[in-house]
Scaffold this motif. Structure first.
Motif, PDB file in Angstrom:
ATOM      1  N   TYR A 152      64.129   6.176  52.207  1.00 40.18           N
ATOM      2  CA  TYR A 152      65.272   7.027  52.507  1.00 40.18           C
ATOM      3  C   TYR A 152      66.358   6.859  51.462  1.00 40.18           C
ATOM      4  CZ  TYR A 152      62.985   7.132  57.045  1.00 40.18           C
ATOM      5  OH  TYR A 152      62.073   7.282  58.048  1.00 40.18           O
ATOM      6  N   CYS A 153      66.983   7.966  51.100  1.00 41.19           N
ATOM      7  CA  CYS A 153      68.179   7.939  50.267  1.00 41.19           C
ATOM      8  C   CYS A 153      69.376   7.851  51.210  1.00 41.19           C
ATOM      9  CB  CYS A 153      68.290   9.191  49.410  1.00 41.19           C
ATOM     10  SG  CYS A 153      67.014   9.350  48.155  1.00 41.19           S
ATOM     11  N   ASN A 154      70.037   6.715  51.212  1.00 41.13           N
ATOM     12  CA  ASN A 154      71.217   6.502  52.040  1.00 41.13           C
ATOM     13  C   ASN A 154      72.462   6.630  51.165  1.00 41.13           C
ATOM     14  OD1 ASN A 154      69.868   5.985  54.518  1.00 41.13           O
ATOM     15  ND2 ASN A 154      69.375   3.926  53.818  1.00 41.13           N
ATOM     16  N   LEU A 155      73.203   7.676  51.386  1.00 39.73           N
ATOM     17  CA  LEU A 155      74.386   7.964  50.572  1.00 39.73           C
ATOM     18  C   LEU A 155      75.650   7.747  51.401  1.00 39.73           C
ATOM     19  CD1 LEU A 155      73.070  11.363  49.182  1.00 39.73           C
ATOM     20  CD2 LEU A 155      72.897   9.147  48.059  1.00 39.73           C
ATOM     21  N   ARG A 156      76.650   7.182  50.773  1.00 38.36           N
ATOM     22  CA  ARG A 156      77.932   7.023  51.460  1.00 38.36           C
ATOM     23  C   ARG A 156      79.060   7.265  50.477  1.00 38.36           C
ATOM     24  NH1 ARG A 156      80.214   1.951  50.520  1.00 38.36           N
ATOM     25  NH2 ARG A 156      81.495   2.111  52.403  1.00 38.36           N
ATOM     26  N   ALA A 157      80.128   7.884  50.982  1.00 36.30           N
ATOM     27  CA  ALA A 157      81.321   8.134  50.173  1.00 36.30           C
ATOM     28  C   ALA A 157      82.541   7.869  51.046  1.00 36.30           C
ATOM     29  CB  ALA A 157      81.341   9.564  49.651  1.00 36.30           C
ATOM     30  N   VAL A 158      83.463   7.074  50.536  1.00 34.54           N
ATOM     31  CA  VAL A 158      84.695   6.735  51.252  1.00 34.54           C
ATOM     32  C   VAL A 158      85.845   7.510  50.625  1.00 34.54           C
ATOM     33  CG1 VAL A 158      86.251   4.885  51.941  1.00 34.54           C
ATOM     34  CG2 VAL A 158      83.789   4.437  51.772  1.00 34.54           C
ATOM     35  N   PHE A 159      86.569   8.252  51.462  1.00 35.91           N
ATOM     36  CA  PHE A 159      87.691   9.070  50.998  1.00 35.91           C
ATOM     37  C   PHE A 159      89.001   8.458  51.476  1.00 35.91           C
ATOM     38  CE2 PHE A 159      84.015  11.757  51.328  1.00 35.91           C
ATOM     39  CZ  PHE A 159      84.094  12.610  50.244  1.00 35.91           C
ATOM     40  N   GLN A 160      90.016   8.563  50.624  1.00 39.37           N
ATOM     41  CA  GLN A 160      91.344   8.094  50.990  1.00 39.37           C
ATOM     42  C   GLN A 160      92.263   9.290  51.130  1.00 39.37           C
ATOM     43  OE1 GLN A 160      93.384   5.396  48.211  1.00 39.37           O
ATOM     44  NE2 GLN A 160      93.854   4.120  49.985  1.00 39.37           N
ATOM     45  N   GLU A 161      93.099   9.275  52.184  1.00 37.48           N
ATOM     46  CA  GLU A 161      93.984  10.413  52.394  1.00 37.48           C
ATOM     47  C   GLU A 161      95.000  10.506  51.274  1.00 37.48           C
ATOM     48  OE1 GLU A 161      97.402   8.510  55.300  1.00 37.48           O
ATOM     49  OE2 GLU A 161      95.693   9.504  56.209  1.00 37.48           O
ATOM     50  N   GLU A 220      98.072  13.571  49.340  1.00 35.50           N
ATOM     51  CA  GLU A 220      98.612  14.921  49.314  1.00 35.50           C
ATOM     52  C   GLU A 220      97.589  15.808  48.618  1.00 35.50           C
ATOM     53  OE1 GLU A 220     101.388  16.009  50.737  1.00 35.50           O
ATOM     54  OE2 GLU A 220     101.712  13.983  51.524  1.00 35.50           O
ATOM     55  N   GLY A 221      97.268  16.942  49.233  1.00 35.05           N
ATOM     56  CA  GLY A 221      96.212  17.784  48.695  1.00 35.05           C
ATOM     57  C   GLY A 221      94.866  17.268  49.167  1.00 35.05           C
ATOM     58  N   GLU A 222      93.843  17.478  48.376  1.00 34.93           N
ATOM     59  CA  GLU A 222      92.496  17.077  48.769  1.00 34.93           C
ATOM     60  C   GLU A 222      92.326  15.564  48.691  1.00 34.93           C
ATOM     61  OE1 GLU A 222      89.401  17.790  45.749  1.00 34.93           O
ATOM     62  OE2 GLU A 222      90.988  18.764  44.627  1.00 34.93           O
ATOM     63  N   PRO A 223      91.477  14.976  49.530  1.00 41.01           N
ATOM     64  CA  PRO A 223      91.242  13.530  49.472  1.00 41.01           C
ATOM     65  C   PRO A 223      90.434  13.154  48.239  1.00 41.01           C
ATOM     66  CG  PRO A 223      89.754  14.539  51.035  1.00 41.01           C
ATOM     67  CD  PRO A 223      90.690  15.628  50.584  1.00 41.01           C
ATOM     68  N   HIS A 224      90.497  11.902  47.867  1.00 39.79           N
ATOM     69  CA  HIS A 224      89.774  11.418  46.686  1.00 39.79           C
ATOM     70  C   HIS A 224      88.805  10.308  47.097  1.00 39.79           C
ATOM     71  CE1 HIS A 224      92.161  13.711  43.806  1.00 39.79           C
ATOM     72  NE2 HIS A 224      93.236  13.368  44.509  1.00 39.79           N
ATOM     73  N   ILE A 225      87.672  10.268  46.418  1.00 41.48           N
ATOM     74  CA  ILE A 225      86.673   9.231  46.683  1.00 41.48           C
ATOM     75  C   ILE A 225      87.143   7.912  46.080  1.00 41.48           C
ATOM     76  CG2 ILE A 225      84.304   8.503  46.235  1.00 41.48           C
ATOM     77  CD1 ILE A 225      83.490  11.419  46.200  1.00 41.48           C
ATOM     78  N   VAL A 226      87.155   6.867  46.906  1.00 41.00           N
ATOM     79  CA  VAL A 226      87.550   5.541  46.409  1.00 41.00           C
ATOM     80  C   VAL A 226      86.366   4.594  46.339  1.00 41.00           C
ATOM     81  CG1 VAL A 226      89.937   5.755  47.180  1.00 41.00           C
ATOM     82  CG2 VAL A 226      88.218   4.846  48.757  1.00 41.00           C
ATOM     83  N   ALA A 227      85.262   4.953  46.971  1.00 36.94           N
ATOM     84  CA  ALA A 227      84.050   4.136  46.895  1.00 36.94           C
ATOM     85  C   ALA A 227      82.859   5.006  47.251  1.00 36.94           C
ATOM     86  CB  ALA A 227      84.135   2.937  47.842  1.00 36.94           C
ATOM     87  N   ALA A 228      81.737   4.737  46.584  1.00 31.62           N
ATOM     88  CA  ALA A 228      80.514   5.497  46.857  1.00 31.62           C
ATOM     89  C   ALA A 228      79.311   4.648  46.496  1.00 31.62           C
ATOM     90  CB  ALA A 228      80.498   6.802  46.053  1.00 31.62           C
ATOM     91  N   SER A 229      78.196   4.966  47.136  1.00 36.59           N
ATOM     92  CA  SER A 229      76.975   4.214  46.831  1.00 36.59           C
ATOM     93  C   SER A 229      75.763   5.029  47.221  1.00 36.59           C
ATOM     94  CB  SER A 229      76.953   2.875  47.577  1.00 36.59           C
ATOM     95  OG  SER A 229      76.896   3.084  48.976  1.00 36.59           O
ATOM     96  N   PRO A 273      76.006   0.810  43.732  1.00 40.75           N
ATOM     97  CA  PRO A 273      77.326   1.449  43.760  1.00 40.75           C
ATOM     98  C   PRO A 273      77.404   2.584  42.742  1.00 40.75           C
ATOM     99  CG  PRO A 273      77.448  -0.645  42.612  1.00 40.75           C
ATOM    100  CD  PRO A 273      76.055  -0.553  43.162  1.00 40.75           C
ATOM    101  N   ILE A 274      78.180   3.623  43.082  1.00 41.13           N
ATOM    102  CA  ILE A 274      78.395   4.757  42.189  1.00 41.13           C
ATOM    103  C   ILE A 274      79.884   4.827  41.863  1.00 41.13           C
ATOM    104  CG2 ILE A 274      78.217   7.262  41.918  1.00 41.13           C
ATOM    105  CD1 ILE A 274      75.976   7.242  43.952  1.00 41.13           C
ATOM    106  N   PRO A 275      80.265   4.837  40.596  1.00 40.20           N
ATOM    107  CA  PRO A 275      81.688   4.941  40.257  1.00 40.20           C
ATOM    108  C   PRO A 275      82.320   6.173  40.903  1.00 40.20           C
ATOM    109  CG  PRO A 275      80.391   4.409  38.315  1.00 40.20           C
ATOM    110  CD  PRO A 275      79.415   4.720  39.400  1.00 40.20           C
ATOM    111  N   SER A 276      83.554   6.040  41.354  1.00 37.14           N
ATOM    112  CA  SER A 276      84.223   7.133  42.063  1.00 37.14           C
ATOM    113  C   SER A 276      84.282   8.406  41.226  1.00 37.14           C
ATOM    114  CB  SER A 276      85.638   6.695  42.455  1.00 37.14           C
ATOM    115  OG  SER A 276      85.591   5.573  43.302  1.00 37.14           O
ATOM    116  N   ALA A 277      84.639   8.258  39.955  1.00 32.61           N
ATOM    117  CA  ALA A 277      84.739   9.428  39.084  1.00 32.61           C
ATOM    118  C   ALA A 277      83.387  10.128  38.955  1.00 32.61           C
ATOM    119  CB  ALA A 277      85.259   9.013  37.707  1.00 32.61           C
ATOM    120  N   LEU A 278      82.307   9.343  38.849  1.00 31.64           N
ATOM    121  CA  LEU A 278      80.972   9.925  38.746  1.00 31.64           C
ATOM    122  C   LEU A 278      80.603  10.624  40.044  1.00 31.64           C
ATOM    123  CD1 LEU A 278      78.280  10.359  37.309  1.00 31.64           C
ATOM    124  CD2 LEU A 278      77.560   8.080  38.104  1.00 31.64           C
TER     125      LEU A 278
END
Length: 420
Positions: A124-133, A135-144, A149-154
């Motif tokens: 299984y491909c288990n994907l996770r992305a953590v968003f931080q609130e 102003e405007g759209e949320p941004h990814i602060v952690a992903a894997s 781990p996957i860099p947030s910008a990537l």
């Protein structure tokens, strides 16, 4: 002599070229295996609760785009359970996987599990992305992906690329511009969204839901329905089976888009809703004469069947089932009352809509024969109806007793050759 000397060299070169060509695929498979897990991170079914349908309806009513003007700023509180249901529904329908949504203090996490393709064994491909609130759209602060781990910008670039490849980059741009603030409220188990209304959002939503080919097929289905009903007197009682077969089975190679379009047009007619409310293009389309379509002699059964069939074909079985149950619960609170007979018509329509999507060749053979209402819906005799909320709770608050009724509906459906 020279050609004989060259032949092994050419063969070796060809083998090397093949190896170089296959190297990226091999690397991708190795990476996929390394990033995959033997167990799914998200394990759940596709069920949608009637509560989620009620919440979605409440949000749509309070934010009806027809009452909004350009530049209107609105704030809406979305229950996290509704977002969770929406993400799982998207993952199930579009990715063949499962998804979930989890709130914490000032972050939200989306988790997706997708069966790893091309790898032997259950991986299984288990994907996770953590968003931080923010102003405007949320941004990814952690992903894997799995344990990698996957860099947030990537991660954000990959999401943007996937949206662009899917052809929704313009819609995504408009949606991002409309969002003013997104706040996570774990204490209230909800997400607070502030947005500025832009009419183009509605147009873009329509373009995402309906392709140009869908519109062509819906126009053709509307003309076909108008032509079929023109042979009957106004307000005449007409068995649904007499209309459904010729509307849905003009050709054995009819496409899924054409079949879904026919069901949507029929559902709109049964619900007595003008299709132009959904599609402005339909304003100039032929209007079908008003008759009373019935199923086993009942207008309400025809409505439940046709609308559920369209929902199943367009949104899937879980959504169709949840909307059907929600409607009966709502009826018990002041409408015609909770009806297991209506639920039976809902389930038959849902099964029919699934056949349209999954096994149209078999359905076509049935529709080209002598189809009657009894082929579409089993007998409703003995199924409790017209139950007030108090009466429903008194008789069916025990889930086992409720399940006995739903099991009886499924048993009757299984007796029909069409649904075996």
């Amino acid at each position: 002599m020279t050609s004989l000397l060259r032949s092994p060299a050419i063969s070796l070169m060809r083998r090397r070229c093949w190896m170089l060509a296959l190297l990226p695929l091999l690397i991708a498979l190795i990476f996929l295996f390394a990033a995959s897990d033997p167990a799914p991170m998200v394990s759940r079914d596709e069920t949608i609760s009637p509560t989620s349908i009620a919440e979605a309806r409440r949000l749509l009513v309070s934010n009806d785009p027809r009452r909004l003007r350009r530049g209107d700023e609105r704030t809406v509180v979305i229950p996290s359970a509704l977002i969770d249901t929406a993400i799982n529904h998207f993952a199930s329908r579009s990715l063949g996987g499962r998804g979930t949504f989890v709130l914490s203090d000032d972050t939200a996490e989306i988790q997706l599990t997708i069966r790893a393709p091309g790898i032997p064994g259950p991986r299984y491909c288990n994907l996770r992305a953590v968003f931080q609130e923010a102003e405007g759209e949320p941004h990814i602060v952690a992903a894997s992906m799995g344990s990698l781990p996957i860099p947030s910008a990537l991660a954000e670039w990959l999401i943007a690329s996937a949206i662009s490849i899917a052809g929704f980059s313009e819609e995504w741009k408009i949606a991002r511009q409309a969002i003013r603030r997104l706040a996570f409220e774990p204490a209230r188990d909800s997400v607070e969204l502030t947005y500025v209304w832009e009419p183009h959002l509605l147009d873009r939503a329509r373009s995402m839901a309906f392709t140009p080919q869908d519109l062509v097929h819906m126009h053709a289905a509307q003309k076909a329905l108008a032509g079929l009903l023109d042979h009957y007197a106004a307000r005449a009682r007409v068995p649904l089976s007499q209309i459904l077969a010729p509307l849905l089975a003009p050709a054995s190679d009819q496409t899924l888009s054409a079949n879904r379009a026919a069901l949507l047009v029929l559902a709109s007619y049964l619900a007595e809703k003008n299709l132009a409310m959904l599609l402005p293009e339909a304003k100039g389309w032929p209007r079908a004469r008003r008759v009373k379509l019935t199923l086993l002699g009942r207008e309400d059964s025809a409505q439940h069947f046709g609308i559920s069939a369209a929902l199943a074909a367009w949104a899937g079985e879980p959504a169709a089932n949840a909307i059907g149950v929600y409607k009966e619960i709502d009826d018990s609170r002041g409408g015609s009352g909770f009806s297991f007979a209506d639920l039976a018509a809902d389930r038959a329509g849902t099964r029919f809509g699934e056949l349209v999507v999954d096994d149209y060749p078999r359905l076509y053979k049935v529709l080209r024969g002598s189809v009657t209402d009894a082929d579409l819906l089993p007998s409703l005799a003995g199924l409790p109806e017209y139950l007030s909320e108090a009466e429903f709770k008194r008789r069916f608050s025990d889930l086992n007793i409720y399940a006995q009724q739903t099991d009886e509906i499924e048993r009757r459906l299984a007796m029909l050759p069409l649904y075996r």
